[in-house]
Write a protein that holds these residues in place. Structure first.
Motif, PDB file in Angstrom:
ATOM      1  N   ILE A 141       0.839  -1.205   0.000  1.00  0.00           N
ATOM      2  CA  ILE A 141       0.000   0.000   0.000  1.00  0.00           C
ATOM      3  C   ILE A 141       0.870   1.248   0.000  1.00  0.00           C
ATOM      4  O   ILE A 141       0.589   2.210  -0.717  1.00  0.00           O
ATOM      5  CB  ILE A 141      -0.965  -0.011   1.204  1.00  0.00           C
ATOM      6  CG1 ILE A 141      -1.984  -1.150   1.051  1.00  0.00           C
ATOM      7  CG2 ILE A 141      -1.683   1.330   1.348  1.00  0.00           C
ATOM      8  CD1 ILE A 141      -2.762  -1.464   2.311  1.00  0.00           C
ATOM      9  N   GLU A 142       1.927   1.236   0.790  1.00  0.00           N
ATOM     10  CA  GLU A 142       2.824   2.387   0.834  1.00  0.00           C
ATOM     11  C   GLU A 142       3.496   2.610  -0.516  1.00  0.00           C
ATOM     12  O   GLU A 142       3.678   3.754  -0.949  1.00  0.00           O
ATOM     13  CB  GLU A 142       3.875   2.205   1.926  1.00  0.00           C
ATOM     14  CG  GLU A 142       3.319   2.328   3.325  1.00  0.00           C
ATOM     15  CD  GLU A 142       4.310   1.965   4.415  1.00  0.00           C
ATOM     16  OE1 GLU A 142       4.077   2.364   5.570  1.00  0.00           O
ATOM     17  OE2 GLU A 142       5.306   1.257   4.127  1.00  0.00           O
ATOM     18  N   ASN A 143       3.846   1.539  -1.211  1.00  0.00           N
ATOM     19  CA  ASN A 143       4.520   1.655  -2.506  1.00  0.00           C
ATOM     20  C   ASN A 143       3.564   2.008  -3.643  1.00  0.00           C
ATOM     21  O   ASN A 143       3.898   2.800  -4.515  1.00  0.00           O
ATOM     22  CB  ASN A 143       5.255   0.358  -2.848  1.00  0.00           C
ATOM     23  CG  ASN A 143       6.455   0.119  -1.959  1.00  0.00           C
ATOM     24  OD1 ASN A 143       7.036   1.061  -1.423  1.00  0.00           O
ATOM     25  ND2 ASN A 143       6.821  -1.138  -1.775  1.00  0.00           N
ATOM     26  N   GLU A 144       2.385   1.390  -3.652  1.00  0.00           N
ATOM     27  CA  GLU A 144       1.432   1.594  -4.749  1.00  0.00           C
ATOM     28  C   GLU A 144       0.463   2.746  -4.498  1.00  0.00           C
ATOM     29  O   GLU A 144      -0.168   3.230  -5.424  1.00  0.00           O
ATOM     30  CB  GLU A 144       0.587   0.329  -4.957  1.00  0.00           C
ATOM     31  CG  GLU A 144       1.359  -0.871  -5.416  1.00  0.00           C
ATOM     32  CD  GLU A 144       0.475  -2.110  -5.531  1.00  0.00           C
ATOM     33  OE1 GLU A 144      -0.743  -2.044  -5.246  1.00  0.00           O
ATOM     34  OE2 GLU A 144       1.026  -3.157  -5.911  1.00  0.00           O
ATOM     35  N   GLY A 145       0.321   3.121  -3.245  1.00  0.00           N
ATOM     36  CA  GLY A 145      -0.724   4.055  -2.874  1.00  0.00           C
ATOM     37  C   GLY A 145      -2.014   3.275  -2.672  1.00  0.00           C
ATOM     38  O   GLY A 145      -2.114   2.109  -3.053  1.00  0.00           O
ATOM     39  N   PRO A 146      -2.999   3.914  -2.071  1.00  0.00           N
ATOM     40  CA  PRO A 146      -4.255   3.220  -1.804  1.00  0.00           C
ATOM     41  C   PRO A 146      -5.043   2.969  -3.090  1.00  0.00           C
ATOM     42  O   PRO A 146      -5.273   3.892  -3.867  1.00  0.00           O
ATOM     43  CB  PRO A 146      -4.996   4.172  -0.866  1.00  0.00           C
ATOM     44  CG  PRO A 146      -4.391   5.510  -1.104  1.00  0.00           C
ATOM     45  CD  PRO A 146      -2.991   5.278  -1.574  1.00  0.00           C
ATOM     46  N   THR A 147      -5.392   1.723  -3.307  1.00  0.00           N
ATOM     47  CA  THR A 147      -6.205   1.354  -4.459  1.00  0.00           C
ATOM     48  C   THR A 147      -7.445   0.618  -3.965  1.00  0.00           C
ATOM     49  O   THR A 147      -7.490   0.133  -2.823  1.00  0.00           O
ATOM     50  CB  THR A 147      -5.437   0.418  -5.415  1.00  0.00           C
ATOM     51  OG1 THR A 147      -5.199  -0.828  -4.735  1.00  0.00           O
ATOM     52  CG2 THR A 147      -4.116   1.025  -5.875  1.00  0.00           C
ATOM     53  N   VAL A 148      -8.427   0.517  -4.811  1.00  0.00           N
ATOM     54  CA  VAL A 148      -9.640  -0.220  -4.464  1.00  0.00           C
ATOM     55  C   VAL A 148      -9.291  -1.676  -4.157  1.00  0.00           C
ATOM     56  O   VAL A 148      -9.815  -2.276  -3.220  1.00  0.00           O
ATOM     57  CB  VAL A 148     -10.689  -0.116  -5.596  1.00  0.00           C
ATOM     58  CG1 VAL A 148     -11.872  -1.028  -5.329  1.00  0.00           C
ATOM     59  CG2 VAL A 148     -11.146   1.330  -5.755  1.00  0.00           C
ATOM     60  N   ALA A 149      -8.368  -2.247  -4.933  1.00  0.00           N
ATOM     61  CA  ALA A 149      -7.950  -3.629  -4.693  1.00  0.00           C
ATOM     62  C   ALA A 149      -7.325  -3.781  -3.310  1.00  0.00           C
ATOM     63  O   ALA A 149      -7.576  -4.759  -2.607  1.00  0.00           O
ATOM     64  CB  ALA A 149      -6.970  -4.083  -5.771  1.00  0.00           C
ATOM     65  N   ASN A 150      -6.510  -2.796  -2.911  1.00  0.00           N
ATOM     66  CA  ASN A 150      -5.875  -2.851  -1.594  1.00  0.00           C
ATOM     67  C   ASN A 150      -6.896  -2.702  -0.466  1.00  0.00           C
ATOM     68  O   ASN A 150      -6.736  -3.290   0.600  1.00  0.00           O
ATOM     69  CB  ASN A 150      -4.791  -1.788  -1.465  1.00  0.00           C
ATOM     70  CG  ASN A 150      -3.581  -2.101  -2.313  1.00  0.00           C
ATOM     71  OD1 ASN A 150      -3.346  -3.240  -2.688  1.00  0.00           O
ATOM     72  ND2 ASN A 150      -2.803  -1.081  -2.622  1.00  0.00           N
TER      73      ASN A 150
END
Length: 134
Positions: free
Chosen positions: A94-103
């Motif tokens: 999450i920290e690397n990708e940013g918050p996504t709906v999948a996360n």
């Protein structure tokens, strides 16, 4: 759908039950944010809570197990250690990708699915053992 702290989640241990209630409140807060379209905004805070929660809660639980010579301690601790690794991996993602709906879905599954099942199965075994030696 909000989660409730029901009888099937009670262990009878004041500390453990209070921490489990805190977990359910956090899950419900994330679910509420999702229904308002704010799940991604709250995701990183929830993920960090999860890391801190599992460290403290699992440590408290394991101390109770050691103090009371719980015969299944080694296996239970391994389950905790495996979960902490999964949680840390997800937080890094999450920290690397940013918050996504999948996360959001992944953390909800981790919080609501895995932990609630763990409480109902593994923590209930611990509670039954503690009652048997009381």
């Amino acid at each position: 759908m909000a989660y409730q702290f029901t009888k099937d989640l009670e262990t009878g241990n004041r500390v453990i039950d209070a921490e489990h209630r805190q977990l359910i409140d956090t899950v419900n807060s994330l679910l509420d944010a999702c229904t308002k379209g704010q799940g991604r905004t709250q995701l990183l805070d929830t993920a960090h809570f999860l890391l801190h929660y599992t460290e403290k809660h699992f440590s408290d639980e394991e101390a109770i197990q050691v103090k009371n010579r719980y015969p299944d301690y080694t296996r239970h601790k391994k389950i905790h250690d495996d979960f902490k690794k999964s949680a840390a991996d997800l937080v890094r993602k999450i920290e690397n990708e940013g918050p996504t709906v999948a996360n959001v879905g992944q953390i909800n599954t981790l919080l609501a699915g895995w932990l609630l099942k763990h409480i109902k199965v593994e923590d209930k075994k611990l509670a039954d053992y503690l009652k048997s030696i009381a």
